[in-house]
Design a protein around this motif. Structure first.
Motif, PDB file in Angstrom:
ATOM      1  N   VAL A 464       0.854  -1.199   0.000  1.00  0.00           N
ATOM      2  CA  VAL A 464       0.000   0.000   0.000  1.00  0.00           C
ATOM      3  C   VAL A 464       0.886   1.244   0.000  1.00  0.00           C
ATOM      4  N   GLY A 465       1.909   1.240   0.835  1.00  0.00           N
ATOM      5  CA  GLY A 465       2.832   2.373   0.896  1.00  0.00           C
ATOM      6  C   GLY A 465       3.560   2.578  -0.414  1.00  0.00           C
ATOM      7  N   VAL A 466       3.952   1.481  -1.063  1.00  0.00           N
ATOM      8  CA  VAL A 466       4.651   1.582  -2.344  1.00  0.00           C
ATOM      9  C   VAL A 466       3.756   2.239  -3.387  1.00  0.00           C
ATOM     10  N   VAL A 467       2.498   1.800  -3.463  1.00  0.00           N
ATOM     11  CA  VAL A 467       1.572   2.357  -4.456  1.00  0.00           C
ATOM     12  C   VAL A 467       1.334   3.841  -4.212  1.00  0.00           C
ATOM     13  N   VAL A 468       1.100   4.224  -2.951  1.00  0.00           N
ATOM     14  CA  VAL A 468       0.832   5.641  -2.651  1.00  0.00           C
ATOM     15  C   VAL A 468       2.100   6.477  -2.852  1.00  0.00           C
ATOM     16  N   ALA A 469       3.248   5.944  -2.477  1.00  0.00           N
ATOM     17  CA  ALA A 469       4.509   6.671  -2.679  1.00  0.00           C
ATOM     18  C   ALA A 469       4.779   6.877  -4.164  1.00  0.00           C
ATOM     19  N   ARG A 498      15.164  13.838  -6.749  1.00  0.00           N
ATOM     20  CA  ARG A 498      14.951  12.881  -5.655  1.00  0.00           C
ATOM     21  C   ARG A 498      13.686  12.060  -5.902  1.00  0.00           C
ATOM     22  N   HIS A 499      12.626  12.705  -6.396  1.00  0.00           N
ATOM     23  CA  HIS A 499      11.388  11.979  -6.693  1.00  0.00           C
ATOM     24  C   HIS A 499      11.619  10.940  -7.797  1.00  0.00           C
ATOM     25  N   ALA A 500      12.372  11.327  -8.831  1.00  0.00           N
ATOM     26  CA  ALA A 500      12.641  10.387  -9.921  1.00  0.00           C
ATOM     27  C   ALA A 500      13.428   9.188  -9.410  1.00  0.00           C
ATOM     28  N   LEU A 501      14.414   9.448  -8.575  1.00  0.00           N
ATOM     29  CA  LEU A 501      15.202   8.347  -8.023  1.00  0.00           C
ATOM     30  C   LEU A 501      14.339   7.459  -7.128  1.00  0.00           C
ATOM     31  N   GLY A 502      13.395   8.069  -6.409  1.00  0.00           N
ATOM     32  CA  GLY A 502      12.477   7.283  -5.588  1.00  0.00           C
ATOM     33  C   GLY A 502      11.620   6.357  -6.432  1.00  0.00           C
ATOM     34  N   VAL A 503      11.103   6.867  -7.546  1.00  0.00           N
ATOM     35  CA  VAL A 503      10.313   6.038  -8.463  1.00  0.00           C
ATOM     36  C   VAL A 503      11.168   4.890  -8.992  1.00  0.00           C
ATOM     37  N   ILE A 504      12.383   5.211  -9.388  1.00  0.00           N
ATOM     38  CA  ILE A 504      13.293   4.184  -9.924  1.00  0.00           C
ATOM     39  C   ILE A 504      13.542   3.096  -8.889  1.00  0.00           C
ATOM     40  N   ARG A 505      13.884   3.511  -7.670  1.00  0.00           N
ATOM     41  CA  ARG A 505      14.217   2.521  -6.645  1.00  0.00           C
ATOM     42  C   ARG A 505      13.030   1.597  -6.340  1.00  0.00           C
ATOM     43  N   MET A 506      11.828   2.164  -6.294  1.00  0.00           N
ATOM     44  CA  MET A 506      10.670   1.311  -6.012  1.00  0.00           C
ATOM     45  C   MET A 506      10.399   0.338  -7.153  1.00  0.00           C
ATOM     46  N   LEU A 507      10.499   0.816  -8.392  1.00  0.00           N
ATOM     47  CA  LEU A 507      10.274  -0.071  -9.531  1.00  0.00           C
ATOM     48  C   LEU A 507      11.335  -1.168  -9.592  1.00  0.00           C
ATOM     49  N   VAL A 508      12.577  -0.797  -9.269  1.00  0.00           N
ATOM     50  CA  VAL A 508      13.681  -1.757  -9.373  1.00  0.00           C
ATOM     51  C   VAL A 508      13.719  -2.694  -8.172  1.00  0.00           C
ATOM     52  N   GLU A 509      13.788  -2.115  -6.966  1.00  0.00           N
ATOM     53  CA  GLU A 509      14.002  -2.931  -5.772  1.00  0.00           C
ATOM     54  C   GLU A 509      12.773  -3.734  -5.365  1.00  0.00           C
ATOM     55  N   LYS A 510      11.591  -3.245  -5.710  1.00  0.00           N
ATOM     56  CA  LYS A 510      10.370  -4.010  -5.428  1.00  0.00           C
ATOM     57  C   LYS A 510       9.988  -4.930  -6.595  1.00  0.00           C
ATOM     58  N   ASP A 511      10.792  -4.868  -7.674  1.00  0.00           N
ATOM     59  CA  ASP A 511      10.584  -5.731  -8.847  1.00  0.00           C
ATOM     60  C   ASP A 511       9.139  -5.655  -9.337  1.00  0.00           C
ATOM     61  N   LEU A 512       8.662  -4.427  -9.531  1.00  0.00           N
ATOM     62  CA  LEU A 512       7.264  -4.233  -9.928  1.00  0.00           C
ATOM     63  C   LEU A 512       7.086  -4.470 -11.422  1.00  0.00           C
ATOM     64  N   PRO A 513       6.050  -5.202 -11.813  1.00  0.00           N
ATOM     65  CA  PRO A 513       5.800  -5.493 -13.235  1.00  0.00           C
ATOM     66  C   PRO A 513       5.088  -4.331 -13.924  1.00  0.00           C
ATOM     67  N   LEU A 514       5.680  -3.155 -13.850  1.00  0.00           N
ATOM     68  CA  LEU A 514       5.081  -1.953 -14.427  1.00  0.00           C
ATOM     69  C   LEU A 514       6.013  -1.390 -15.486  1.00  0.00           C
ATOM     70  N   GLU A 515       5.441  -0.952 -16.609  1.00  0.00           N
ATOM     71  CA  GLU A 515       6.243  -0.374 -17.680  1.00  0.00           C
ATOM     72  C   GLU A 515       6.258   1.144 -17.530  1.00  0.00           C
ATOM     73  N   LEU A 516       7.452   1.723 -17.668  1.00  0.00           N
ATOM     74  CA  LEU A 516       7.648   3.135 -17.335  1.00  0.00           C
ATOM     75  C   LEU A 516       6.745   4.066 -18.137  1.00  0.00           C
ATOM     76  N   GLU A 517       6.794   3.996 -19.453  1.00  0.00           N
ATOM     77  CA  GLU A 517       6.024   4.944 -20.264  1.00  0.00           C
ATOM     78  C   GLU A 517       4.525   4.736 -20.073  1.00  0.00           C
ATOM     79  N   THR A 518       4.090   3.497 -19.947  1.00  0.00           N
ATOM     80  CA  THR A 518       2.676   3.230 -19.676  1.00  0.00           C
ATOM     81  C   THR A 518       2.264   3.874 -18.359  1.00  0.00           C
ATOM     82  N   LEU A 519       3.127   3.774 -17.374  1.00  0.00           N
ATOM     83  CA  LEU A 519       2.867   4.352 -16.062  1.00  0.00           C
ATOM     84  C   LEU A 519       2.723   5.870 -16.163  1.00  0.00           C
ATOM     85  N   LEU A 520       3.627   6.511 -16.904  1.00  0.00           N
ATOM     86  CA  LEU A 520       3.591   7.974 -17.025  1.00  0.00           C
ATOM     87  C   LEU A 520       2.376   8.440 -17.826  1.00  0.00           C
TER      88      LEU A 520
END
Length: 703
Positions: A464-469, A498-520
């Motif tokens: 839940v925190g990951v999604v809201v963050a 810092r926000h961009a790096l936060g997005v990167i770290r969550m996508l990478v370290e949480k191994d989320l099956p989300l595509e970047l451009e689709t997300l944006l």
């Protein structure tokens, strides 16, 4: 020449504590560098020692000359054709030039000739006297004062009642000693150099402290002035005393670790004395983050934690005096801290009288950005984005919880506690959510949606925190890029990097099956017509941050460029691709394949018209092209299957088997055949090579 150690001290009123160490280091290093530049250091082994206390900046330099050595100087005057007439006599131009240098016609005979033909010129050789130490120190001191990184300059009047100077704080003394000799001619800020300084305001045994020689400075200040002049030594002493005081209490108690607080306290005291104080245990009912913050930020105290990390009712004070009976000091600090803790308790009690949900409407009155509306409007966007992310993850229940957490995430901004201590935003939201009886996952997400707040910070603790963050950071990024509010080289007021790096770290370290451009792209509808589409610009910004992150992790520029050239949409795949590229680069076939891949790419770029995406086997004439096509037909499906399974390392290793076939093709086959059909068919083979080789990374970038 005579060499002795040098001491320069500027005695001032209390310096700004957060800037003290930087001021001390700058003062010392500039003086040292200037002395060196003027040739006043007797040895390459000369060393500097910087001193900085609340009321002084000083530097001690070893092996300093009384006068720099003379220097031979060769100055080009003018071409010989201009300097001498046809009879070899000096022209008026030459005599004028010599006169400007303090010489006359008698110097002509001693001029040197260099060069040949039209380039031949006259040179005047002389000896420059070495600079005297007094002049050298004066220049060094002037330069040091001019270059001090002063946070805010003040203007004050000198004792003559007429003159005024600008400096960080009023200066009252200047000590300049070369060995035992005072360099009387040195002046600064209306002061003349002497040998007397001042120690501790209350505990010095002598005042003034007359420094006997440059080397006795630190010891005399300690013994006569009750001052530890070295910032580093004072800091170490405080750290040792803090640890000892905690150990005396026992039970595994330890002082909170805070390097910035330790630096600041070091800059506030001249002779530290750590004392133990306490407050009433009833205050421990308040969240410990509140108590810790008020003690650290307002009082510069070191809270004590138990062995399990819980706040205790005791704290440590770094006093600047050491009385025989310290009860007055401890009692005074205990009286001072109680009102602060009482305020925190009052805010906490008052805030809990209203639920977070009842505060949501107040956010409509809090401006977020003049082009993006209020915090209330922003929260509506974050909720929409959070629900979209949850849908992409295929978890409806996650979407429900994320929506609730997003709705309440900013409500603690309008509480009394966060109004007093903005640093507690999110933290207090979690406490108030738990007080309202909300689900723990939602409460944790309210605190965690700010994470990661800085480099190395932990990520949200639950989904839940990951999604809201993610939603919160994407709203900021898309919104700011959409209104053209981009960071510059030295300005990033909305912390977009810092926000961009936060997005990167969550996508990478949480191994989320989300595509970047689709997300944006899926974030844009939440803004309505408030922003312009800036996805491509934001994508490049995020990939730049991603590249920086992996560079810091030790990957080479070639490895990163090879992987990111394909703009992989699943950022969680990037590290696996990098590891695969590194393993591939270690193979003996790698250099040849990278070079061949680059050649293939260049040929395809130059090809006219559209290249066929299939090979006509009936047009394969040469054995080499048949072999390459056969190898591709055999190897490509295996490599693709491995790629689809995410086994990028095996996929690239499988492709290494193509080396011999590709080498044979280029050595025996003419791609640009005169027969257009054959040429196009061979280009189609190269297209297959290019597509097959570049699934994981653009291997040509390894060449």
């Amino acid at each position: 020449m005579n060499a002795s150690n040098l001491l320069v001290e500027l005695f001032v009123e209390e310096l700004p504590p957060k800037a003290l160490q930087k001021l001390g280091d700058a003062f010392a290093s500039v003086i040292f560098d200037q002395l060196k530049a003027q040739g006043l250091l007797a040895s390459t082994e000369s060393r500097l020692t910087a001193y900085a206390s609340p009321r002084r900046l000083a530097v001690h330099v070893t092996e300093v000359l009384a006068q720099a050595e003379d220097k031979a100087i060769s100055q080009k005057l003018m071409p010989v054709a201009v300097a001498l007439d046809a009879e070899g006599k000096p022209t008026a131009a030459l005599l004028k030039k010599l006169a400007a240098l303090g010489a006359d016609e008698s110097a002509v005979a001693g001029l040197k000739r260099q060069g040949e033909g039209k380039a031949e010129a006259l040179f005047y050789e002389s000896t420059a006297k070495g600079v005297m130490l007094t002049d050298g120190v004066q220049k060094s001191l002037d330069e040091a004062l001019a270059k001090l990184p002063i946070p805010k300059v003040m203007r004050y009047q000198l004792q003559d009642g007429w003159s005024s100077v600008h400096f960080v704080r009023p200066a009252h003394g200047l000590v300049v000693l070369h060995g035992t000799e005072v360099l009387i001619g040195v002046k600064a800020l209306g002061l003349t150099a002497g040998s007397a300084t001042h120690g501790h305001r209350f505990e010095a045994t002598v005042d003034p402290v007359v420094i006997q020689n440059a080397d006795s400075y630190a010891e005399q200040l300690r013994s006569e002035g009750a001052v530890i002049a070295s910032f580093t030594e004072r800091r170490t002493d405080i750290a040792v005393q803090l640890k000892a005081a905690a150990e005396r209490i026992g039970g595994g108690v330890r002082a909170i670790e805070d390097e910035a607080l330790l630096d600041e306290v070091t800059a506030l005291v001249e002779r530290p004395n750590v004392l133990t104080c306490e407050y009433e245990k009833e205050f421990l009912d308040v969240p410990q983050e509140c108590l810790i913050l008020t003690m650290k930020a307002n009082q510069k105290y070191f809270p004590l934690l138990s062995a399990d990390g819980k706040l205790t009712h005791q704290f440590l004070v770094v006093s600047n005096i050491s009385p025989q009976d310290a009860s007055a000091v401890t009692g005074g600090n205990e009286r001072v801290v109680r009102p602060r803790l009482a305020d925190a308790k009052f805010f906490f009690d008052q805030d809990r009288k209203k639920t977070l949900a009842s505060r949501v409407e107040q956010l409509d009155k809090v401006v977020y950005h003049n082009k993006l509306g209020t915090q209330g409007e922003r929260i509506a966007r974050v909720r929409d984005i959070a629900k979209t992310i949850a849908q992409q993850l295929g978890n409806p229940e996650l979407g429900r919880q994320a929506d609730q957490a997003a709705m309440l995430a900013k409500t603690d901004l309008v509480t009394d506690m966060v109004g007093e201590f903005p640093e507690l935003q999110g933290i207090m939201g979690r406490y108030y959510a738990l007080n309202d009886g909300l689900d723990v996952a939602v409460a944790d997400a309210i605190e965690d949606h700010y994470k990661p707040r800085f480099a190395g910070d932990e990520l949200p603790r639950n989904d839940v925190g990951v999604v809201v963050a993610l939603a919160d950071k994407l709203e900021t990024l898309v919104g700011m890029f959409g209104i053209g509010n981009l960071p510059t080289g030295d300005r990033d007021p909305f912390a977009l990097r810092r926000h961009a790096l936060g997005v990167i770290r969550m996508l990478v370290e949480k191994d989320l099956p989300l595509e970047l451009e689709t997300l944006l792209v899926s974030t844009l509808p939440a803004f309505g017509d408030k922003v312009q589409e800036a996805t491509s610009q934001l994508v490049e910004f995020i990939y730049d941050r991603l590249a920086n992150m992996f560079r810091e992790q030790g990957y080479s520029a070639q490895e990163i460029e090879a992987v990111l050239a394909l703009r992989p949409q699943r950022l969680s795949d990037v590290q696996k691709r990098l590891e695969a590229v590194r393993a591939f680069a270690a193979l003996p076939e790698a250099p040849a394949l990278a070079a061949a891949n680059k050649r293939v790419s260049n040929i395809l770029k130059k090809a006219e018209g559209d290249v066929l995406n299939h090979v006509n086997e009936s047009l394969l004439l040469e054995a080499a092209e048949k072999n390459l096509h056969a190898a591709l037909t055999c190897i490509s499906p295996i490599a693709k299957k491995q790629f689809d399974l995410g086994d990028y390392t095996s996929s690239l290793k499988t492709l290494a088997a193509l080396r011999s076939s590709i080498d044979e093709f280029f050595s025996k086959v003419l791609v640009n055949s005169e027969d257009e059909k054959i040429k196009n068919n061979r280009l189609a083979i190269l297209y297959e090579v290019n597509k097959t080789m570049n699934r994981v990374a653009m291997l040509e970038n390894l060449n």
